[in-house]
Design an enzyme around this catalytic site. Structure first.
Site, PDB file in Angstrom:
ATOM      1  N   ASP A 132      -3.821  -3.999  12.148  1.00  0.00           N
ATOM      2  CA  ASP A 132      -3.769  -4.567  10.793  1.00  0.00           C
ATOM      3  C   ASP A 132      -4.212  -6.033  10.882  1.00  0.00           C
ATOM      4  O   ASP A 132      -3.851  -6.723  11.828  1.00  0.00           O
ATOM      5  CB  ASP A 132      -2.343  -4.490  10.234  1.00  0.00           C
ATOM      6  CG  ASP A 132      -1.883  -3.054   9.996  1.00  0.00           C
ATOM      7  OD1 ASP A 132      -2.728  -2.129  10.013  1.00  0.00           O
ATOM      8  OD2 ASP A 132      -0.666  -2.855   9.789  1.00  0.00           O
ATOM      9  N   LYS A 140       0.874  -1.176   0.000  1.00  0.00           N
ATOM     10  CA  LYS A 140       0.000   0.000   0.000  1.00  0.00           C
ATOM     11  C   LYS A 140       0.907   1.221   0.000  1.00  0.00           C
ATOM     12  O   LYS A 140       1.958   1.212   0.657  1.00  0.00           O
ATOM     13  CB  LYS A 140      -0.861  -0.008   1.258  1.00  0.00           C
ATOM     14  CG  LYS A 140      -1.839   1.153   1.397  1.00  0.00           C
ATOM     15  CD  LYS A 140      -2.547   1.065   2.759  1.00  0.00           C
ATOM     16  CE  LYS A 140      -3.630   2.102   2.921  1.00  0.00           C
ATOM     17  NZ  LYS A 140      -4.086   2.190   4.342  1.00  0.00           N
ATOM     18  N   HIS A 193      -2.792   1.285  16.128  1.00  0.00           N
ATOM     19  CA  HIS A 193      -2.022   2.435  15.660  1.00  0.00           C
ATOM     20  C   HIS A 193      -2.890   3.377  14.837  1.00  0.00           C
ATOM     21  O   HIS A 193      -4.000   3.022  14.437  1.00  0.00           O
ATOM     22  CB  HIS A 193      -0.791   1.961  14.853  1.00  0.00           C
ATOM     23  CG  HIS A 193      -1.113   1.057  13.711  1.00  0.00           C
ATOM     24  ND1 HIS A 193      -1.410  -0.282  13.859  1.00  0.00           N
ATOM     25  CD2 HIS A 193      -1.203   1.293  12.381  1.00  0.00           C
ATOM     26  CE1 HIS A 193      -1.656  -0.824  12.682  1.00  0.00           C
ATOM     27  NE2 HIS A 193      -1.540   0.117  11.763  1.00  0.00           N
ATOM     28  N   HIS A 207      -6.617   1.542  14.373  1.00  0.00           N
ATOM     29  CA  HIS A 207      -6.947   0.196  13.899  1.00  0.00           C
ATOM     30  C   HIS A 207      -5.783  -0.739  14.211  1.00  0.00           C
ATOM     31  O   HIS A 207      -4.668  -0.285  14.492  1.00  0.00           O
ATOM     32  CB  HIS A 207      -7.189   0.204  12.377  1.00  0.00           C
ATOM     33  CG  HIS A 207      -5.954   0.524  11.588  1.00  0.00           C
ATOM     34  ND1 HIS A 207      -5.447   1.802  11.480  1.00  0.00           N
ATOM     35  CD2 HIS A 207      -5.082  -0.259  10.914  1.00  0.00           C
ATOM     36  CE1 HIS A 207      -4.349   1.780  10.768  1.00  0.00           C
ATOM     37  NE2 HIS A 207      -4.085   0.532  10.400  1.00  0.00           N
TER      38      HIS A 207
END
Ligand code: OGA
Ligand code: NI
Length: 333
Positions: free
Chosen positions: A221, A200, A275, A219
Site C-alpha cells: 500500500d 475502501k 500482500h 502489492h
C-alpha cells in the site's frame, strides 16, 4: 465503455471464470502459498497495561512483518458490526443503484464505486469490485460517493471514522517510541492533523474457481498505515521471508499494514508489507481498509533525527502526490 463488474460476472452462475482472471499456473494460489508449519503472525493485545512491552511488540511486528492483528483495540464491536452491515447492504443493492456511485471515467480521484479494469499484472484482472471515499478530514469529504442506501451508511461511517482516528494515533505513537523518537514524530512526519483517511470497501464475490485467481494481486500500500476490518471469510496473505503466509481470521481483530510512507519515514526500519488476497468458492469475502495518506503536497522523507553517518537516507523526500504518480505509473521513485 461500460465497465464489467466482477459481481455481475459472478452472478452468471458458471463452473468456470473468464480467461482474463486466470493466473498463469506457476503463480496460482496453490502453487505459491506456503504449506509448511505456519509461522505465528503477530496478534497484539492493545489493552496491555505494560506500555513498554506494547511498544516493543508493535515495533517488532512492524519491523519483521510490516503487519499485525490488533485485539482489544478499543473500537467497539458494535460499531464494527454496523460498519460491516452497512457496506454489505450497499453491495447487495441492485446493480443500477450501485452504479449511481460509479467513479466518473475522467476523474483524477479514485473515489467512487469501481472495478480494476486495466489488466494490471501479466494481463490479468483481480476478482473483486470496490467503493472508495474519504472519511476525513471534513474539508476533503465528497458525500457524492457515500451511499444514501442503507440510510444508516453515513452515520456509521462517521462513527467508525472517529474510532479509527483514535486507534491510528495509538499506533503512530508506538511506532515513534519504538524508534526512540518523540511520541508525535511519526504522525507529524505525515502531516499531523492534515492526514487524510481514505476508506475502501472490497467486495470479492464467491468464485467458482478460487484456485485460479486472486481478489487483489500482490502489492504494497502506498499509504502510511492501512487499518483494515475484514469479514469472517479468510483470504489475506502476507509475504514473509519469501513465503506467502495465510493470515488467519481472528474474531474482532483489526489488521494493521505498514504502507510505503512508513518505510520511507523510518528510513527502512519498518517494512511496507507485500500482500494479496485469495477468494472463496461459496462466500463473498469483504474488507474495509482505511488508507491513511499524507496530504497530496506534503513532503515525506526519512525523519531527520534518524539520520547520521551510519544511517544515511535510503529514500528520496518527495510530495505524496509525486510518490503516488510514480507508483501508479510504475516509474522509479
Ligand atoms: C487492498 C488490500 C486486502 C484485503 O485493498 O489494498 O490489500 O484483505 N486488501 O482485502
Ligand atoms: Ni493493500
Amino acid at each position: 465503455m461500460e465497465v464489467e463488474r466482477v459481481q455481475v460476472i459472478a452472478s452468471l452462475s458458471s463452473h468456470t471464470i473468464p480467461a482474463e482472471f486466470v493466473m498463469p499456473e506457476t503463480e496460482q494460489p496453490v502453487a505459491t502459498t506456503f504449506r509448511g508449519p505456519i509461522p505465528e503472525i503477530p496478534v497484539i493485545d492493545l489493552s496491555d497495561p505494560d506500555e513498554e512491552n506494547l511498544v516493543c511488540r508493535i515495533a517488532e511486528a512492524s519491523r519483521e512483518w510490516g503487519f499485525f492483528q490488533a485485539v482489544n483495540h478499543g473500537i467497539p464491536t458494535e460499531v464494527i458490526r454496523r460498519l460491516q452491515e452497512a457496506g454489505t447492504e450497499f453491495f447487495g443493492l441492485p446493480q443500477e443503484e450501485k452504479e449511481v456511485y460509479a467513479k466518473p471515467e475522467d476523474a483524477k480521484s479514485i473515489e467512487g464505486y469501481g472495478t480494476k479494469h486495466q489488466k494490471i499484472v501479466n494481463g490479468k484482472k483481480p476478482w473483486g469490485d470496490h467503493l472508495f471515499h474519504r472519511i476525513w478530514p471534513p474539508s476533503r469529504i465528497n458525500y457524492q460517493f457515500w451511499p444514501k442506501n442503507p440510510p444508516s451508511y453515513r452515520e456509521v461511517n462517521e462513527e467508525y471514522g472517529t474510532h479509527v482516528r483514535g486507534f491510528a494515533d495509538k499506533v503512530f505513537r508506538s511506532l515513534s517510541l519504538g524508534l526512540g523518537l518523540e511520541a508525535d514524530a511519526m504522525k507529524e512526519a505525515f502531516g499531523g492533523e492534515e492526514l487524510e483517511y481514505m476508506l475502501k470497501i472490497n467486495y470479492y464475490p464467491p468464485c467458482p474457481r478460487p484456485d485460479l485467481t486472486f481478489g487483489v494481486l500482490e502489492h504494497t500500500d502506498m499509504s502510511t498505515l492501512t487499518i483494515l476490518v475484514p469479514n469472517e471469510v479468510p483470504g489475506l496473505q502476507v509475504l514473509k521471508d519469501n513465503h506467502w503466509i495465510d493470515a488467519k481470521y481472528v474474531p474482532n481483530a483489526i489488521i494493521v499494514h505498514m504502507g510505503d510512507q512508513i518505510e520511507v519515514a523510518s528510513n527502512g526500519y519498518y517494512k511496507s508489507v507485500l500482500h494479496r488476497t485469495t477468494v472463496n468458492k461459496e462466500k463473498a469475502r469483504m474488507s474495509w481498509p482505511v488508507f491513511l495518506e499524507p496530504p497530496p503536497e506534503f513532503v515525506v522523507g526519512p525523519i531527520p533525527q534518524l539520520l547520521n553517518d551510519q544511517n544515511p537516507p535510503k529514500y528520496k523526500s518527495k510530495m505524496f502526490k509525486d510518490y503516488a504518480y510514480c507508483k501508479l505509473n510504475k516509474l522509479p521513485q
